[in-house]
Design an enzyme around this catalytic site. Structure first.
Site, PDB file in Angstrom:
ATOM      1  N   GLY A   6      43.544 -13.522 -72.692  1.00 10.90           N
ATOM      2  CA  GLY A   6      42.262 -13.493 -73.218  1.00 10.90           C
ATOM      3  C   GLY A   6      41.833 -14.556 -73.888  1.00 10.90           C
ATOM      4  N   HIS A   9      39.362 -21.635 -63.339  1.00 10.14           N
ATOM      5  CA  HIS A   9      40.416 -21.873 -62.768  1.00 10.14           C
ATOM      6  C   HIS A   9      41.165 -23.195 -63.340  1.00 10.14           C
ATOM      7  CE1 HIS A   9      43.538 -21.687 -59.516  1.00 10.14           C
ATOM      8  NE2 HIS A   9      43.403 -23.208 -59.451  1.00 10.14           N
ATOM      9  N   ASP A  11      39.661 -19.107 -55.228  1.00 12.53           N
ATOM     10  CA  ASP A  11      39.379 -20.272 -55.992  1.00 12.53           C
ATOM     11  C   ASP A  11      38.583 -21.126 -55.195  1.00 12.53           C
ATOM     12  OD1 ASP A  11      41.130 -19.337 -57.921  1.00 12.53           O
ATOM     13  OD2 ASP A  11      43.010 -20.117 -57.103  1.00 12.53           O
ATOM     14  N   ARG A  45      42.773  -1.892 -52.569  1.00 13.98           N
ATOM     15  CA  ARG A  45      41.837  -2.801 -53.304  1.00 13.98           C
ATOM     16  C   ARG A  45      40.221  -2.181 -53.254  1.00 13.98           C
ATOM     17  NH1 ARG A  45      44.456  -7.647 -54.765  1.00 13.98           N
ATOM     18  NH2 ARG A  45      46.223  -8.048 -53.411  1.00 13.98           N
TER      19      ARG A  45
END
Ligand code: GAR
Length: 219
Positions: A17, A114, A150, A70
């Protein structure tokens, strides 16, 4: 003239974090155009949880292992976002792939950081792969999220030179420092409406400094 309401931001995390902490620190300034209203974490043991709590930000744990697929996990995350009246979602080291339906629902309202100069080195182990490829410039990217991992319109990038003798760890540390700089910049641009998606590109408009690409550390 009244100040526009600050956008309500939820941060999704899985790990330590540090990017979340950088966003919380930036939003502590009342002039920052967003406030961090909730941190949602899929791992009960993540270090991010204590950091968020120490900063006085509400935390919600949604353990992905408690969900059979999911879709049901993403539905629980969506419910937690809606309950917090979230305007913008920030993925900050959130290591779960999101379903296309969830991504579509939050289209142009969800951004991700990213640790590479996208579209190079999508996925995991980006620093080791950058060293293996012998690139001289590596870096990090904040982008709007699309269903493909991404991928998505790029908001800000920072380039980080690779130095002789770098290991994946030393390079990662230098890139992480740049991440902490560009994520608040990118969020401020999106929350203030200065960065908008137009035809799958980000257009920077309005007043203030456009968050330009830059090299880290500064010369
Ligand atoms: C960061 O380097 C972030 O860019 C990366 O995980 C790290 C999380 O660190 N994210 C991804 O690889 C997502 N594809 P943090 O928890 O200290 O912010």
């Amino acid at each position: 003239m009244s100040t526009p309401a600050r956008k309500r931001v939820a941060v999704l995390v899985s790990g330590g974090g540090s990017n979340m902490a950088a966003l919380i620190a930036a939003a502590a300034d009342p002039a920052f155009p967003a406030e961090i209203v909730r941190v949602i974490c899929n791992r009960p043991d993540a270090g991010a949880l204590a950091k968020a709590a120490a900063a006085g930000v509400e935390t919600v744990i949604i353990d992905h292992r408690s969900y059979s697929d999911r879709e049901t996990f993403d539905a629980a995350v969506d419910a937690a976002l809606v309950a917090a009246e979230t305007d913008i979602v920030c993925l900050a080291g959130f290591m779960r792939l999101l379903t296309p339906g969830f991504v579509e629902k939050w289209r142009d309202r969800m951004i991700n950081i990213h640790p590479s100069l996208l579209p190079s080195f999508k996925g995991l182990h980006t620093h080791a792969r950058a060293l293996e490829a012998d690139v001289t410039l590596h870096g990090c990217t904040v982008h709007f999220v699309r269903a493909e991992m991404d991928m998505g319109p790029i908001i800000v990038q920072a380039a980080v030179p690779v130095i002789d003798g770098d290991t994946a760890e030393t390079l990662a540390a230098r890139v992480l420092a740049a991440e902490h700089r560009i994520y608040p910049q990118a969020l401020a641009a999106v929350a203030s409406g200065r960065a908008v998606v137009d035809g799958e590109r980000v257009v920077h408009t309005g007043g203030g400094e456009p968050p330009a690409a830059f090299v880290w550390p500064p010369a």
